[in-house]
Design a protein around this motif. Structure first.
Motif, PDB file in Angstrom:
ATOM      1  N   VAL A 225      -2.794   5.186  -3.387  1.00 28.47           N
ATOM      2  CA  VAL A 225      -3.297   4.687  -2.047  1.00 28.47           C
ATOM      3  C   VAL A 225      -2.007   3.750  -1.332  1.00 28.47           C
ATOM      4  O   VAL A 225      -1.511   3.044  -1.824  1.00 28.47           O
ATOM      5  CB  VAL A 225      -4.476   3.737  -1.817  1.00 28.47           C
ATOM      6  CG1 VAL A 225      -4.685   3.318  -0.626  1.00 28.47           C
ATOM      7  CG2 VAL A 225      -5.653   4.456  -2.846  1.00 28.47           C
ATOM      8  N   LYS A 226      -1.705   4.401  -0.101  1.00 34.94           N
ATOM      9  CA  LYS A 226      -0.642   3.779   0.573  1.00 34.94           C
ATOM     10  C   LYS A 226      -1.482   2.381   1.309  1.00 34.94           C
ATOM     11  O   LYS A 226      -2.474   2.668   1.860  1.00 34.94           O
ATOM     12  CB  LYS A 226       0.030   4.452   1.590  1.00 34.94           C
ATOM     13  CG  LYS A 226       0.758   5.887   1.064  1.00 34.94           C
ATOM     14  CD  LYS A 226       1.451   6.999   2.083  1.00 34.94           C
ATOM     15  CE  LYS A 226       2.125   7.900   1.318  1.00 34.94           C
ATOM     16  NZ  LYS A 226       2.714   8.663   2.465  1.00 34.94           N
ATOM     17  N   GLU A 227      -0.548   1.603   1.758  1.00 28.71           N
ATOM     18  CA  GLU A 227      -1.053   0.498   2.614  1.00 28.71           C
ATOM     19  C   GLU A 227      -2.231  -0.093   2.240  1.00 28.71           C
ATOM     20  O   GLU A 227      -3.491  -0.049   2.803  1.00 28.71           O
ATOM     21  CB  GLU A 227      -1.167   0.997   4.191  1.00 28.71           C
ATOM     22  CG  GLU A 227       0.139   1.387   4.768  1.00 28.71           C
ATOM     23  CD  GLU A 227       0.073   2.315   6.123  1.00 28.71           C
ATOM     24  OE1 GLU A 227      -1.241   2.535   6.321  1.00 28.71           O
ATOM     25  OE2 GLU A 227       1.148   2.046   6.787  1.00 28.71           O
ATOM     26  N   TRP A 228      -2.276  -0.365   0.825  1.00 24.47           N
ATOM     27  CA  TRP A 228      -3.599  -0.969   0.294  1.00 24.47           C
ATOM     28  C   TRP A 228      -4.182  -2.003   0.957  1.00 24.47           C
ATOM     29  O   TRP A 228      -5.435  -2.104   1.284  1.00 24.47           O
ATOM     30  CB  TRP A 228      -3.204  -1.558  -1.179  1.00 24.47           C
ATOM     31  CG  TRP A 228      -4.281  -2.072  -1.980  1.00 24.47           C
ATOM     32  CD1 TRP A 228      -4.544  -3.295  -2.055  1.00 24.47           C
ATOM     33  CD2 TRP A 228      -5.069  -1.433  -2.708  1.00 24.47           C
ATOM     34  NE1 TRP A 228      -5.539  -3.685  -3.091  1.00 24.47           N
ATOM     35  CE2 TRP A 228      -6.103  -2.060  -3.255  1.00 24.47           C
ATOM     36  CE3 TRP A 228      -5.257  -0.146  -3.202  1.00 24.47           C
ATOM     37  CZ2 TRP A 228      -6.995  -1.846  -4.283  1.00 24.47           C
ATOM     38  CZ3 TRP A 228      -6.369   0.373  -4.140  1.00 24.47           C
ATOM     39  CH2 TRP A 228      -7.131  -0.760  -4.681  1.00 24.47           C
ATOM     40  N   GLY A 243      -8.397   4.766   2.561  1.00 26.14           N
ATOM     41  CA  GLY A 243      -7.162   4.669   2.009  1.00 26.14           C
ATOM     42  C   GLY A 243      -6.339   5.935   2.113  1.00 26.14           C
ATOM     43  O   GLY A 243      -6.984   7.059   1.792  1.00 26.14           O
ATOM     44  N   THR A 244      -5.040   6.011   2.600  1.00 26.54           N
ATOM     45  CA  THR A 244      -4.213   7.117   2.691  1.00 26.54           C
ATOM     46  C   THR A 244      -3.652   7.437   1.242  1.00 26.54           C
ATOM     47  O   THR A 244      -2.967   6.765   0.606  1.00 26.54           O
ATOM     48  CB  THR A 244      -3.113   6.862   3.611  1.00 26.54           C
ATOM     49  OG1 THR A 244      -3.712   6.469   4.752  1.00 26.54           O
ATOM     50  CG2 THR A 244      -2.516   8.233   3.983  1.00 26.54           C
ATOM     51  N   PRO A 245      -3.959   8.685   0.857  1.00 26.83           N
ATOM     52  CA  PRO A 245      -3.455   8.884  -0.441  1.00 26.83           C
ATOM     53  C   PRO A 245      -1.953   8.843  -0.729  1.00 26.83           C
ATOM     54  O   PRO A 245      -1.127   9.446   0.384  1.00 26.83           O
ATOM     55  CB  PRO A 245      -4.000  10.425  -0.658  1.00 26.83           C
ATOM     56  CG  PRO A 245      -5.074  10.619   0.373  1.00 26.83           C
ATOM     57  CD  PRO A 245      -4.951   9.969   1.442  1.00 26.83           C
ATOM     58  N   ASP A 246      -1.562   8.637  -1.693  1.00 23.53           N
ATOM     59  CA  ASP A 246      -0.259   8.444  -2.099  1.00 23.53           C
ATOM     60  C   ASP A 246       0.416   9.489  -2.982  1.00 23.53           C
ATOM     61  O   ASP A 246      -0.744  10.148  -3.852  1.00 23.53           O
ATOM     62  CB  ASP A 246       0.310   7.145  -2.358  1.00 23.53           C
ATOM     63  CG  ASP A 246       1.997   6.804  -2.328  1.00 23.53           C
ATOM     64  OD1 ASP A 246       2.689   7.986  -1.810  1.00 23.53           O
ATOM     65  OD2 ASP A 246       2.241   5.728  -2.530  1.00 23.53           O
TER      66      ASP A 246
END
Length: 313
Positions: A225-228, A243-246
């Motif tokens: 996850v980006k920007e946790w 969460g934005t997937p990483d």
């Protein structure tokens, strides 16, 4: 009525003794399976089992982790249970706020499972300041409740189900027998403290283990996850962990630092904030669509697509 817990662990040496000691308040038996630890957690379990017969180390399974690995524990020990008994999915980093036996004994027979109210503790900017000032405050021998005080209740899933010799549990079923999703669930929840992020050393070990696991990305994509910090902070506003997937699991424990101001504080006064509106509703038998959707939602949680939060129709 007996309660038998199923616990799968890997690299939990910093907390497993505390988890087991706490669970012995209400467990009749705790069956444990190690999934390839390279710390001394499994040795600690074996040492405890020599003094406490209710702790039963079943063995080690070195296959890549998947949620259905718990089925092995269940199938190996189901014959020991009888009508009226309960099974618990006990994660190695969870502590029960109250004695679940008091709730289970009062649960009407028509309900097959009981869900949790997961109180998720995070490592915050305040904790980071404490750590840099005095790293010893986060040593393994420090009680977990002293290390972690900031939390947010925003998830719920099954934790207990009744023993029924007619049901099966295949590894392809995932983290629970299929019957959990098709039979009535009790309307109340059992509060659980969940300590997934406990110290810089433990968080770094957690990230490293998942990043290099053969089970990536299917079983640990919830860590990708980006920007946790932003994702956790926005839970109250959007109603779920957006969460934005990483592409991979982050390299550094510092990626898991969350602003304490966005969370609730555990003052150890017995008062915990339970956010019913941030948890998915408990599915009822008269809504088969919700039963199906909640199972899918729980599985998608691991893919960081809909990791947590309130029901969205």
């Amino acid at each position: 009525m007996k309660i038998r817990a199923l616990c799968v662990m890997k690299n939990e040496s910093d907390i497993i003794e505390q988890t087991l000691s706490d669970a012995l308040r209400w467990c009749d038996e705790i069956f444990l399976l190690d999934n390839g630890s390279d710390d001394d957690g499994w040795q600690r379990v074996q040492s405890m089992s020599k003094l406490e017969p209710r702790i039963i180390p079943v063995g080690c399974d070195l296959t890549p982790f998947h949620d259905g690995i718990r089925a092995r524990l269940y199938n190996a020990n189901a014959a020991k249970a009888a009508g009226g008994d309960w099974w618990c999915r006990l994660d190695a980093d969870e502590f029960y706020v109250d004695d679940p036996r008091e709730i289970l004994v009062k649960t009407p027979d028509e309900y097959f499972s009981v869900w949790s109210a997961s109180i998720s503790y995070y490592f915050t900017d305040i904790d980071a300041e404490r750590y840099f000032a005095s790293p010893d405050l986060f040593n393994d021998d420090v009680p977990i409740t002293e290390k972690c005080r900031y939390y947010l209740n925003h998830w719920s899933e099954p934790r207990f189900f009744r023993h029924d010799p007619t049901i099966g549990w295949q590894h392809t079923d995932g983290g629970f027998p299929r019957a959990v999703w098709s039979r009535p669930a009790a309307p109340m929840r059992i509060p659980i403290r969940h300590f997934a992020y406990r110290s810089p050393t433990q968080i770094q070990k957690r990230l490293d283990t998942r990043r290099t696991s053969p089970g990536m990305p299917s079983e640990f994509s919830h860590e990708m996850v980006k920007e946790w910090a932003m994702s956790v902070t926005q839970v109250r506003n959007v109603g779920y962990f957006a969460g934005t997937p990483d592409e991979t699991v982050p390299d550094s424990w510092k990626s898991r630092i969350v602003p304490a101001a966005a969370l609730d504080y555990d003052a150890h006064d017995g008062v915990l904030v339970i956010n019913e509106d941030l948890m998915p509703p408990i599915p009822q038998p008269w809504s088969p669509f919700k039963v199906w959707a909640m199972r899918i939602r729980s599985e998608l949680k691991r893919a960081s697509i809909v990791p947590s939060g309130r029901w969205r129709s």
